[in-house]
Design an enzyme around this catalytic site. Structure first.
Site, PDB file in Angstrom:
ATOM      1  N   CYS A  53      34.720  -9.654  17.855  1.00 32.81           N
ATOM      2  CA  CYS A  53      33.551  -8.833  17.527  1.00 32.81           C
ATOM      3  C   CYS A  53      33.892  -7.461  16.946  1.00 32.81           C
ATOM      4  O   CYS A  53      33.152  -6.940  16.096  1.00 32.81           O
ATOM      5  CB  CYS A  53      32.679  -8.618  18.775  1.00 32.81           C
ATOM      6  SG  CYS A  53      32.546 -10.062  19.848  1.00 32.81           S
ATOM      7  N   CYS A  56      33.843  -6.271  13.074  1.00 29.97           N
ATOM      8  CA  CYS A  56      32.585  -5.985  12.366  1.00 29.97           C
ATOM      9  C   CYS A  56      31.744  -4.911  13.063  1.00 29.97           C
ATOM     10  O   CYS A  56      31.056  -4.134  12.414  1.00 29.97           O
ATOM     11  CB  CYS A  56      31.750  -7.261  12.235  1.00 29.97           C
ATOM     12  SG  CYS A  56      32.493  -8.427  11.076  1.00 29.97           S
ATOM     13  N   HIS A  57      31.758  -4.887  14.410  1.00 26.99           N
ATOM     14  CA  HIS A  57      30.837  -3.993  15.133  1.00 26.99           C
ATOM     15  C   HIS A  57      31.485  -2.690  15.599  1.00 26.99           C
ATOM     16  O   HIS A  57      30.772  -1.780  16.011  1.00 26.99           O
ATOM     17  CB  HIS A  57      30.239  -4.718  16.343  1.00 26.99           C
ATOM     18  CG  HIS A  57      29.438  -5.928  15.970  1.00 26.99           C
ATOM     19  ND1 HIS A  57      28.133  -5.844  15.528  1.00 26.99           N
ATOM     20  CD2 HIS A  57      29.754  -7.241  15.942  1.00 26.99           C
ATOM     21  CE1 HIS A  57      27.676  -7.066  15.261  1.00 26.99           C
ATOM     22  NE2 HIS A  57      28.647  -7.929  15.501  1.00 26.99           N
ATOM     23  N   MET A 107      25.136 -12.416  10.762  1.00 27.15           N
ATOM     24  CA  MET A 107      25.937 -12.620  11.979  1.00 27.15           C
ATOM     25  C   MET A 107      26.256 -14.110  12.063  1.00 27.15           C
ATOM     26  O   MET A 107      25.364 -14.945  11.965  1.00 27.15           O
ATOM     27  CB  MET A 107      25.088 -12.167  13.175  1.00 27.15           C
ATOM     28  CG  MET A 107      25.500 -12.723  14.505  1.00 27.15           C
ATOM     29  SD  MET A 107      26.728 -11.701  15.302  1.00 27.15           S
ATOM     30  CE  MET A 107      26.927 -12.630  16.826  1.00 27.15           C
ATOM     31  N   HIS A 343      35.045  -0.646   2.559  1.00 29.42           N
ATOM     32  CA  HIS A 343      35.830  -1.779   3.062  1.00 29.42           C
ATOM     33  C   HIS A 343      37.025  -2.024   2.143  1.00 29.42           C
ATOM     34  O   HIS A 343      37.999  -1.304   2.237  1.00 29.42           O
ATOM     35  CB  HIS A 343      34.911  -2.996   3.208  1.00 29.42           C
ATOM     36  CG  HIS A 343      35.514  -4.116   3.972  1.00 29.42           C
ATOM     37  ND1 HIS A 343      35.711  -4.068   5.328  1.00 29.42           N
ATOM     38  CD2 HIS A 343      35.998  -5.315   3.583  1.00 29.42           C
ATOM     39  CE1 HIS A 343      36.299  -5.192   5.738  1.00 29.42           C
ATOM     40  NE2 HIS A 343      36.476  -5.964   4.681  1.00 29.42           N
ATOM     41  N   HIS A 385      32.186  -7.882  -1.596  1.00 27.82           N
ATOM     42  CA  HIS A 385      33.485  -8.106  -0.928  1.00 27.82           C
ATOM     43  C   HIS A 385      34.499  -8.494  -2.001  1.00 27.82           C
ATOM     44  O   HIS A 385      34.680  -9.674  -2.303  1.00 27.82           O
ATOM     45  CB  HIS A 385      33.357  -9.191   0.145  1.00 27.82           C
ATOM     46  CG  HIS A 385      34.568  -9.260   1.031  1.00 27.82           C
ATOM     47  ND1 HIS A 385      35.772  -9.786   0.621  1.00 27.82           N
ATOM     48  CD2 HIS A 385      34.763  -8.838   2.302  1.00 27.82           C
ATOM     49  CE1 HIS A 385      36.650  -9.690   1.611  1.00 27.82           C
ATOM     50  NE2 HIS A 385      36.063  -9.122   2.640  1.00 27.82           N
TER      51      HIS A 385
HETATM   52 FE1  DHE Z   1      40.391  -8.795   5.870  1.00 31.86          FE
HETATM   53  C1  DHE Z   1      41.877  -7.231   3.161  1.00 31.86           C
HETATM   54  C2  DHE Z   1      39.298  -5.800   7.000  1.00 31.86           C
HETATM   55  C3  DHE Z   1      38.541 -10.388   8.267  1.00 31.86           C
HETATM   56  C4  DHE Z   1      41.763 -11.765   4.932  1.00 31.86           C
HETATM   57  N1  DHE Z   1      40.498  -6.899   5.162  1.00 31.86           N
HETATM   58  C5  DHE Z   1      41.168  -6.453   4.031  1.00 31.86           C
HETATM   59  C6  DHE Z   1      41.043  -5.031   3.952  1.00 31.86           C
HETATM   60  C7  DHE Z   1      40.320  -4.622   5.042  1.00 31.86           C
HETATM   61  C8  DHE Z   1      39.978  -5.793   5.808  1.00 31.86           C
HETATM   62  C9  DHE Z   1      39.936  -3.211   5.419  1.00 31.86           C
HETATM   63  C10 DHE Z   1      41.635  -4.163   2.858  1.00 31.86           C
HETATM   64  C11 DHE Z   1      43.065  -3.828   3.184  1.00 31.86           C
HETATM   65  C12 DHE Z   1      43.749  -3.036   2.088  1.00 31.86           C
HETATM   66  O1  DHE Z   1      43.596  -3.376   0.909  1.00 31.86           O
HETATM   67  O2  DHE Z   1      44.443  -2.068   2.413  1.00 31.86           O
HETATM   68  N2  DHE Z   1      39.101  -8.207   7.354  1.00 31.86           N
HETATM   69  C13 DHE Z   1      38.809  -6.934   7.637  1.00 31.86           C
HETATM   70  C14 DHE Z   1      37.866  -6.872   8.754  1.00 31.86           C
HETATM   71  O3  DHE Z   1      37.479  -5.835   9.348  1.00 31.86           O
HETATM   72  C15 DHE Z   1      37.370  -8.237   8.979  1.00 31.86           C
HETATM   73  C16 DHE Z   1      36.010  -8.366   8.296  1.00 31.86           C
HETATM   74  C17 DHE Z   1      37.088  -8.630  10.419  1.00 31.86           C
HETATM   75  C18 DHE Z   1      38.241  -8.552  11.370  1.00 31.86           C
HETATM   76  O4  DHE Z   1      38.006  -8.641  12.577  1.00 31.86           O
HETATM   77  O5  DHE Z   1      39.387  -8.393  10.951  1.00 31.86           O
HETATM   78  C19 DHE Z   1      38.410  -9.034   8.182  1.00 31.86           C
HETATM   79  N3  DHE Z   1      40.196 -10.734   6.501  1.00 31.86           N
HETATM   80  C20 DHE Z   1      39.404 -11.167   7.487  1.00 31.86           C
HETATM   81  C21 DHE Z   1      39.538 -12.586   7.702  1.00 31.86           C
HETATM   82  O6  DHE Z   1      38.991 -13.273   8.621  1.00 31.86           O
HETATM   83  C22 DHE Z   1      40.395 -13.109   6.611  1.00 31.86           C
HETATM   84  C23 DHE Z   1      39.524 -13.919   5.645  1.00 31.86           C
HETATM   85  C24 DHE Z   1      41.522 -14.016   7.083  1.00 31.86           C
HETATM   86  C25 DHE Z   1      42.629 -13.347   7.823  1.00 31.86           C
HETATM   87  O7  DHE Z   1      43.781 -13.629   7.531  1.00 31.86           O
HETATM   88  O8  DHE Z   1      42.355 -12.531   8.693  1.00 31.86           O
HETATM   89  C26 DHE Z   1      40.854 -11.810   5.961  1.00 31.86           C
HETATM   90  N4  DHE Z   1      41.594  -9.396   4.321  1.00 31.86           N
HETATM   91  C27 DHE Z   1      42.076 -10.652   4.153  1.00 31.86           C
HETATM   92  C28 DHE Z   1      42.961 -10.666   3.000  1.00 31.86           C
HETATM   93  C29 DHE Z   1      42.981  -9.376   2.477  1.00 31.86           C
HETATM   94  C30 DHE Z   1      42.115  -8.592   3.331  1.00 31.86           C
HETATM   95  C31 DHE Z   1      43.686 -11.906   2.470  1.00 31.86           C
HETATM   96  C32 DHE Z   1      43.792  -8.870   1.282  1.00 31.86           C
HETATM   97  C33 DHE Z   1      43.159  -9.268  -0.020  1.00 31.86           C
HETATM   98  C34 DHE Z   1      44.049  -8.978  -1.213  1.00 31.86           C
HETATM   99  O9  DHE Z   1      44.092  -9.810  -2.131  1.00 31.86           O
HETATM  100  O10 DHE Z   1      44.695  -7.926  -1.250  1.00 31.86           O
END
Ligand code: DHE
Length: 565
Positions: A53, A56-57, A107, A343, A385
């Protein structure tokens, strides 16, 4: 990760997102007592909250991508009523249903992940005041620092024969590892233990070092020059983290790294080759609306190549920081007001402008890093996104940067400014949405490559299994042509599963000729990376291995090193 479905039945459509928006007005009546939890229940709930949670929250539940979850709106009134002066209160039953089935507001459902007991527990837990987690000082950071292979014992040249430019660092999310996969042979060269629910990898300017950040704040430094690439240093930068980058400006190549923390809300600057912490900077402060926020989390960070600066995006305050690392002791920061809930984002093709989604504000902010000013704040459809976004030259509108949307059925194209005189005729379009290409909601990542004619988009968060397991491809020369839908799960040749295996995160090979897509199954499912020929869109290879558990993000060394997208 199991199937997540946005709720579409009338029953839950009656729990509209708008319902959440009204929380927060002052209470006329004293709130009901919070449900009691034993110490064990509380510990269990806390763990679930952190894992499922908090992203996101927020830890303090102030809300960002997800709604505010503070108990003042979640408890029923003492007389059992749920309505008071327009402020609707949710009791145990309502909360359990929302957690179980999700809402139309975005959600996701948890009935397939949490047991009935856990759903009950989480409803009780969020009716209690959140504990404030501990702070994490510079000393704590320093105490966590480990150099596993000192610089003097590291190779002075590349000791393996791999084509490092085309190596991929692949997130194995649920095992807390990255797989280093050889892009030429598709062999797994190493599986490296990293932090919990590892999130992203970034590359040093030279391409030698991979920085991997786990959600538990553990930062791992991998040396690709070793005969068998391995972790050479580690640092815990906080308790909950998502972002990392390195210094890329001329004269500072590989010198520093920066990592951002969700909790505590701060960033850490460290030495690039040892991770020795040099400075911790808090991001607490005022939102762009002028209110104090106790938990402004560090979202994306990118490194400029035109100045010794990092662009550090602070989620809850909507402040974009340009952190000048040329003098770390006397750190200079430019604070740029944009919009709340920053984000992820990426550079435009010229790498002068950084475009970042303010996702829950439905906006994209553009920073002119040459002038150190906000260039534009652009309204978009719901929940942009971009990942890093994607740049190409549009046949009608010239250079554009693209973002997909979690909450809308389009890919948005924004015209970007350019100093190149050949694009001067498109100036009147700059920083406007010039086209919305029809896609489906639930998109997370878009991608193209300067050498490609194709534009790829996934939809892993779409509630329909078939859409979540597929990606779409446009021909950029003629965007009016029907897009091609590719079912990655089918193409993988793996046995069909009841649960969704999400097709996520298209990533190009270094030469721009292949596109790699993760097929992200559950922890006990067989997952794969399906590699496509970008010219023919035919499957070239399916990479699958019992050790490749929950693959998600893939970071090609060359493309990540040079910010090619
Ligand atoms: Fe991410 C990038 C935050 C869930 C895969 N994700 C990012 C970035 C942030 C972020 C702030 C940018 C980083 C940067 O560029 O410096 N992500 C979050 C969350 O807060 C969120 C929504 C919920 C959580 O609890 O983490 C979240 N993210 C996910 C996933 O569930 C994903 C799909 C699968 C995983 O591996 O966790 C996921 N996020 C990614 C990926 C990137 C990313 C693959 C980088 C993208 C790129 O091409 O550079």
């Amino acid at each position: 990760m199991k199937t997540r479905k946005l709720v579409s039945s009338l029953k839950y459509a009656l729990l509209p997102a708008a319902l959440f928006g009204a929380f927060g007005s002052a209470l006329a009546q004293a709130p009901a007592a919070s449900p009691t939890l034993t110490a064990d229940e509380k510990a269990q709930a806390k763990k679930i909250y952190f894992e499922r949670c908090a992203g996101c929250h927020g830890v303090l539940r102030k809300g960002a991508t997800g709604k505010n979850l503070e108990p003042h709106w979640s408890k029923k009134l003492p007389d059992g009523s749920t309505q008071e002066g327009g402020t609707l209160k949710l009791g145990q039953n309502r909360l359990e249903k929302i957690i179980a089935y999700g809402t139309e507001g975005g959600m996701v459902n948890f009935d397939d992940i949490l047991s009935k007991q856990e759903l009950e527990l989480m409803a009780k837990y969020i009716m209690n005041t959140p504990d404030v987690p501990p702070e994490y000082s510079f000393k704590d950071t320093m105490d966590s620092w480990k150099v596993i292979v000192p610089v003097k014992d590291r190779p002075t040249k590349q000791m393996n024969k791999y084509n490092l430019k085309n190596m991929f660092s692949v997130t194995l999310r649920d095992t807390g590892e990255v797989a280093l996969i050889d892009g030429d042979t598709k062999d797994i060269r190493s599986i490296v233990k990293t932090g919990y629910a590892v999130h992203i990898s970034r590359l040093s300017k030279s391409g030698r070092y991979v920085y991997v950040i786990g959600r538990d704040g553990r930062l791992s430094l991998i040396d690709l020059w070793m005969e068998k690439p391995a972790v050479v240093a580690e640092l815990k930068i906080g308790f909950d983290a998502r972002s990392v980058d390195t210094s890329k400006f001329k004269g500072f190549e590989d010198k520093y790294a920066i990592a951002g923390s969700y909790w505590p809300p701060q960033y850490v600057i460290m030495d690039g080759d040892t991770l020795k912490p040099l400075k911790v900077v808090s991001t607490r402060g005022m939102t762009v609306d002028g209110e104090y926020h106790p938990e402004p989390r560090v979202a994306s960070i990118v490194s400029s190549e035109i100045k010794p600066e990092w662009v550090v995006n602070i989620k809850e305050t909507g402040q974009i920081l340009l952190v000048d690392y040329s003098d770390i002791k006397n750190l200079k920061t430019t604070t740029i007001e944009s919009a709340k809930f920053l984000h992820d984002g990426g550079w435009d093709a010229s790498k002068r402008y950084f475009l970042v989604a303010a996702n829950a504000s439905n906006k994209v902010a553009v920073v002119d890093t040459k002038l150190g000013k906000l260039a534009a704040l652009i309204d978009t459809k719901k929940l942009p996104h971009p990942g890093r976004g994607a740049n190409f030259v549009h046949p009608q509108f010239g250079p554009v940067w693209a973002t997909g949307h979690l909450g809308a059925d389009v890919v948005t194209l924004i015209s970007t400014a350019s100093d190149n005189p050949k694009f001067a005729k498109y100036k009147s379009h700059n920083w406007k949405v010039v086209q919305e290409m029809k896609h489906v909601p639930g998109n997370l990542f878009v991608k193209t490559h300067p050498k490609s004619k194709h534009f790829w988009a996934d939809a892993p968060q779409n509630p329909e299994k078939v859409l979540a397991e597929s990606v779409v491809v446009w021909d950029m020369a003629d965007l009016s042509k029907p897009k091609k839908v590719i079912n990655v799960a089918k193409d993988s040749g793996l046995p069909e599963t009841k649960a969704t295996r999400r097709a996520v995160h298209p990533e190009y090979s270094a030469d721009g000729k292949e596109v790699w897509i993760s097929l992200w199954g559950g922890k006990t499912d067989q997952s794969a990376i399906v590699v496509y020929d970008d010219a023919t869109l035919a499957v070239k290879k399916v990479i699958t291995d019992p050790k490749m558990i929950t693959p998600t993000g893939k970071f090609n060394v060359y493309n990540t090193q040079h910010d090619i997208y």
